[in-house]
Design a protein around this motif. Sequence first.
Motif, PDB file in Angstrom:
ATOM      1  N   ALA A 106       0.251   7.224  24.578  1.00 58.29           N
ATOM      2  CA  ALA A 106      -0.866   8.156  24.415  1.00 58.29           C
ATOM      3  C   ALA A 106      -1.919   7.831  25.461  1.00 58.29           C
ATOM      4  CB  ALA A 106      -1.441   8.042  23.004  1.00 58.29           C
ATOM      5  N   ILE A 107      -2.468   8.841  26.096  1.00 62.41           N
ATOM      6  CA  ILE A 107      -3.379   8.607  27.212  1.00 62.41           C
ATOM      7  C   ILE A 107      -4.594   7.789  26.774  1.00 62.41           C
ATOM      8  CG2 ILE A 107      -4.637  10.778  26.899  1.00 62.41           C
ATOM      9  CD1 ILE A 107      -3.721   9.005  30.243  1.00 62.41           C
ATOM     10  N   ALA A 108      -5.049   7.985  25.539  1.00 60.49           N
ATOM     11  CA  ALA A 108      -6.178   7.195  25.053  1.00 60.49           C
ATOM     12  C   ALA A 108      -5.809   5.716  24.978  1.00 60.49           C
ATOM     13  CB  ALA A 108      -6.626   7.702  23.683  1.00 60.49           C
ATOM     14  N   THR A 109      -4.579   5.424  24.567  1.00 57.96           N
ATOM     15  CA  THR A 109      -4.116   4.043  24.502  1.00 57.96           C
ATOM     16  C   THR A 109      -3.935   3.462  25.892  1.00 57.96           C
ATOM     17  OG1 THR A 109      -2.984   4.453  22.397  1.00 57.96           O
ATOM     18  CG2 THR A 109      -2.258   2.544  23.678  1.00 57.96           C
ATOM     19  N   ALA A 110      -3.398   4.266  26.797  1.00 61.42           N
ATOM     20  CA  ALA A 110      -3.210   3.794  28.167  1.00 61.42           C
ATOM     21  C   ALA A 110      -4.544   3.432  28.809  1.00 61.42           C
ATOM     22  CB  ALA A 110      -2.488   4.861  28.989  1.00 61.42           C
ATOM     23  N   ARG A 111      -5.555   4.273  28.569  1.00 62.95           N
ATOM     24  CA  ARG A 111      -6.870   4.023  29.165  1.00 62.95           C
ATOM     25  C   ARG A 111      -7.580   2.836  28.508  1.00 62.95           C
ATOM     26  NH1 ARG A 111      -8.309  10.402  28.752  1.00 62.95           N
ATOM     27  NH2 ARG A 111      -7.562  11.077  30.826  1.00 62.95           N
ATOM     28  N   ALA A 112      -7.445   2.716  27.191  1.00 64.13           N
ATOM     29  CA  ALA A 112      -8.223   1.710  26.467  1.00 64.13           C
ATOM     30  C   ALA A 112      -7.517   0.368  26.358  1.00 64.13           C
ATOM     31  CB  ALA A 112      -8.547   2.225  25.062  1.00 64.13           C
ATOM     32  N   ALA A 113      -6.187   0.354  26.475  1.00 61.45           N
ATOM     33  CA  ALA A 113      -5.444  -0.881  26.242  1.00 61.45           C
ATOM     34  C   ALA A 113      -4.497  -1.222  27.378  1.00 61.45           C
ATOM     35  CB  ALA A 113      -4.666  -0.784  24.924  1.00 61.45           C
ATOM     36  N   VAL A 318      -1.735  10.882  14.604  1.00 67.09           N
ATOM     37  CA  VAL A 318      -1.443  12.140  15.287  1.00 67.09           C
ATOM     38  C   VAL A 318      -0.342  11.876  16.307  1.00 67.09           C
ATOM     39  CG1 VAL A 318      -2.347  14.003  16.722  1.00 67.09           C
ATOM     40  CG2 VAL A 318      -3.827  12.906  15.007  1.00 67.09           C
ATOM     41  N   VAL A 319       0.854  12.352  15.999  1.00 70.38           N
ATOM     42  CA  VAL A 319       2.005  12.178  16.887  1.00 70.38           C
ATOM     43  C   VAL A 319       2.171  13.452  17.704  1.00 70.38           C
ATOM     44  CG1 VAL A 319       4.477  11.706  17.036  1.00 70.38           C
ATOM     45  CG2 VAL A 319       3.119  10.669  15.201  1.00 70.38           C
ATOM     46  N   GLY A 320       2.179  13.317  19.026  1.00 70.87           N
ATOM     47  CA  GLY A 320       2.308  14.516  19.837  1.00 70.87           C
ATOM     48  C   GLY A 320       2.209  14.224  21.319  1.00 70.87           C
ATOM     49  N   ASP A 321       1.842  15.240  22.067  1.00 68.27           N
ATOM     50  CA  ASP A 321       1.762  15.183  23.518  1.00 68.27           C
ATOM     51  C   ASP A 321       0.936  13.969  23.954  1.00 68.27           C
ATOM     52  OD1 ASP A 321       1.431  15.543  26.221  1.00 68.27           O
ATOM     53  OD2 ASP A 321       0.470  17.515  26.057  1.00 68.27           O
ATOM     54  N   PRO A 322       1.519  13.033  24.678  1.00 67.89           N
ATOM     55  CA  PRO A 322       0.770  11.831  25.052  1.00 67.89           C
ATOM     56  C   PRO A 322      -0.407  12.110  25.979  1.00 67.89           C
ATOM     57  CG  PRO A 322       2.888  11.899  26.190  1.00 67.89           C
ATOM     58  CD  PRO A 322       2.915  12.991  25.168  1.00 67.89           C
ATOM     59  N   ARG A 323      -0.419  13.252  26.641  1.00 68.94           N
ATOM     60  CA  ARG A 323      -1.539  13.569  27.526  1.00 68.94           C
ATOM     61  C   ARG A 323      -2.737  14.165  26.788  1.00 68.94           C
ATOM     62  NH1 ARG A 323       3.249  12.398  29.789  1.00 68.94           N
ATOM     63  NH2 ARG A 323       3.908  14.549  29.956  1.00 68.94           N
ATOM     64  N   SER A 324      -2.588  14.450  25.491  1.00 72.23           N
ATOM     65  CA  SER A 324      -3.698  14.989  24.714  1.00 72.23           C
ATOM     66  C   SER A 324      -4.604  13.847  24.241  1.00 72.23           C
ATOM     67  CB  SER A 324      -3.181  15.752  23.494  1.00 72.23           C
ATOM     68  OG  SER A 324      -4.242  16.046  22.605  1.00 72.23           O
ATOM     69  N   PRO A 325      -5.907  13.965  24.425  1.00 74.31           N
ATOM     70  CA  PRO A 325      -6.820  12.906  23.972  1.00 74.31           C
ATOM     71  C   PRO A 325      -6.798  12.699  22.458  1.00 74.31           C
ATOM     72  CG  PRO A 325      -7.921  14.398  25.506  1.00 74.31           C
ATOM     73  CD  PRO A 325      -6.609  15.032  25.147  1.00 74.31           C
ATOM     74  N   GLN A 326      -6.361  13.714  21.705  1.00 73.50           N
ATOM     75  CA  GLN A 326      -6.328  13.599  20.251  1.00 73.50           C
ATOM     76  C   GLN A 326      -5.106  12.826  19.754  1.00 73.50           C
ATOM     77  OE1 GLN A 326      -7.183  16.736  21.756  1.00 73.50           O
ATOM     78  NE2 GLN A 326      -9.276  15.961  21.459  1.00 73.50           N
ATOM     79  N   THR A 327      -4.106  12.656  20.579  1.00 67.42           N
ATOM     80  CA  THR A 327      -2.873  11.992  20.165  1.00 67.42           C
ATOM     81  C   THR A 327      -3.101  10.494  19.997  1.00 67.42           C
ATOM     82  OG1 THR A 327      -1.430  13.623  21.209  1.00 67.42           O
ATOM     83  CG2 THR A 327      -0.519  11.431  20.881  1.00 67.42           C
ATOM     84  N   THR A 328      -2.623   9.961  18.876  1.00 64.36           N
ATOM     85  CA  THR A 328      -2.669   8.508  18.666  1.00 64.36           C
ATOM     86  C   THR A 328      -1.328   7.854  18.973  1.00 64.36           C
ATOM     87  OG1 THR A 328      -2.091   8.719  16.313  1.00 64.36           O
ATOM     88  CG2 THR A 328      -4.445   8.744  16.893  1.00 64.36           C
ATOM     89  N   HIS A 329      -0.238   8.612  18.809  1.00 68.25           N
ATOM     90  CA  HIS A 329       1.094   8.070  19.023  1.00 68.25           C
ATOM     91  C   HIS A 329       1.943   9.090  19.763  1.00 68.25           C
ATOM     92  CE1 HIS A 329      -0.488   5.539  15.855  1.00 68.25           C
ATOM     93  NE2 HIS A 329       0.473   4.668  16.072  1.00 68.25           N
ATOM     94  N   GLY A 330       2.401   8.698  20.937  1.00 67.52           N
ATOM     95  CA  GLY A 330       3.264   9.565  21.716  1.00 67.52           C
ATOM     96  C   GLY A 330       4.728   9.370  21.345  1.00 67.52           C
ATOM     97  N   PRO A 331       5.634   9.748  22.233  1.00 66.92           N
ATOM     98  CA  PRO A 331       7.054   9.587  21.949  1.00 66.92           C
ATOM     99  C   PRO A 331       7.497   8.142  22.138  1.00 66.92           C
ATOM    100  CG  PRO A 331       6.751  10.441  24.155  1.00 66.92           C
ATOM    101  CD  PRO A 331       5.384  10.382  23.546  1.00 66.92           C
ATOM    102  N   VAL A 332       8.669   7.830  21.612  1.00 65.97           N
ATOM    103  CA  VAL A 332       9.357   6.597  21.979  1.00 65.97           C
ATOM    104  C   VAL A 332       9.710   6.700  23.460  1.00 65.97           C
ATOM    105  CG1 VAL A 332      11.456   5.252  21.547  1.00 65.97           C
ATOM    106  CG2 VAL A 332      10.179   6.234  19.630  1.00 65.97           C
ATOM    107  N   ALA A 333       9.823   5.581  24.148  1.00 64.64           N
ATOM    108  CA  ALA A 333       9.807   5.576  25.613  1.00 64.64           C
ATOM    109  C   ALA A 333      11.050   6.148  26.279  1.00 64.64           C
ATOM    110  CB  ALA A 333       9.571   4.160  26.134  1.00 64.64           C
ATOM    111  N   ASN A 334      12.201   6.124  25.630  1.00 63.50           N
ATOM    112  CA  ASN A 334      13.413   6.604  26.291  1.00 63.50           C
ATOM    113  C   ASN A 334      14.464   6.982  25.263  1.00 63.50           C
ATOM    114  OD1 ASN A 334      15.057   4.024  25.820  1.00 63.50           O
ATOM    115  ND2 ASN A 334      13.304   3.231  26.964  1.00 63.50           N
TER     116      ASN A 334
END
Length: 489
Positions: A106-113, A318-334
């Motif tokens: 999730a982009i929020a996680t990428a930016r913050a962590a 909130v599971v969904g599009d990882p580029r959305s700021p509202q998403t907390t959990h994106g997809p599994v990586a592969n």
Amino acid sequence: MTSSIVAHVSNSGHLDRLFIDGEWVLPQGQGRASVIDPSTEEPVAQIALGSARDVERAVAAARRAFVTWSVSSPRSRAELLTRVHALILERTELFAQAISLEMGAAIATARAAQVPIAAEHIRVARDIVASYPFVTERDGMAIVREPIGVCGLITPWNWPLYQITAKVGPALAAGCTVVLKPSELSPLSALLFAQVMHDAGIPAGVFNLVNGEGAEVGAALSSHPDVDMISITGSTRAGVLVAQAAAPTVKRVAQELGGKSPNLILADADFARAIPAAVAAGMRNVGQSCSAPTRMLVPRERLAEVERLACEAVSAMVVGDPRSPQTTHGPVANRAQFNRVQDMIGVGMAEGAKLLCGGLGRPPGLARGFYARPTIFSEVHPQMRIAQEEIFGPVLVLIAYDSVDQAVEIANGTVYGLGAHVQGQDLAAARAVALRIRSGQVHVNNPAWSPHAPFGGYKRSGNGREYGLEGFQEYLETKAILGWQSARA
């Protein structure tokens, strides 16, 4: 944003190149690998794969560079790391977008962590080398700590930049030269990091990057006679293969491998706070962390309360599009990991565990992408597969206990020993439990993450330590010089 990230890396000419001896060079072979966006299952880029011949070139460059880098001043090494640290922070958004694209964070996680704590490993290595006593005196002799040599660094896809800096930072600070093999599944952030090293002014050969598959590039690094140390973060299976390949040359092998970490909730814990925090910790990075506390151990008489609180915590995700700021959990990586998660959810259901929430398939409304449903099982027996095997996804199991002694026995009852958590209001009691758990790290009452805390495993979770002073010292050899005082006089 997807196209702009790929365009940025592509326009630099890095997708089809390796970084060896201070230059972006074409690989010896013609191997290629697609970078898959896990949110769409579509390829977004292709990278060049190196070969054993490219490893030979990179190791030779690192060996030549070691002659001068190993005797460079700690101050000059610290100054380089200061520049690297600044460039990572300056390019935070670029790194965050790349990580979100290549492994679905999730982009929020990428930016913050994902990015800022990666930068912390560089900062800490810089601070340590600036004041580290490489020569100490004792009983008339000198104890000298020297860089071990050329280091092969093998990093995974789940925290791609964070795991790179955790190895590269202390290795370079110690005076070692390195050949990095990042995961071919999440290579974009690694290529951006190599550019940071170039722009920071790294001397030729001190840092090298060879993309490639483990079976060829990883094996070539592990067995190479001119590589003095291998550090791998990955699965226990991969760690075993690396150790076997490294054994004939008797090189040092540091392994940070799998885990099945417990989160032991004591009876006096504040359940309204402890349970949501425990669920968040277990499902951070979509559960794709080797130390994720995915076994929650709870007093049997409080199990129903825990079930309710845990499911409430999942419902807020909130599971969904990882580029959305509202998403907390994106997809599994592969895809392979998505299939593994689905298989293990099926195993839990077949074993008779009580499915509280989640389950098989994607969350509602998501027709494609490697999205897994955050899943919690209750009434799990400690010997069930879902309580013993690393799933590496958003799957949490609740295990009831009848006494603290039984809880500690359950906590220690796997082949792993990487991380653990203990929650309780009586701090003395929580500390006593923490001392009984066989793992390399124990978190009492959800403390803040520290880049100084040594990290590594007991048992099949690996050997050696990363992060902080202990991680820095993994890259040093110890030399005793007797007669030091008389020789100096």
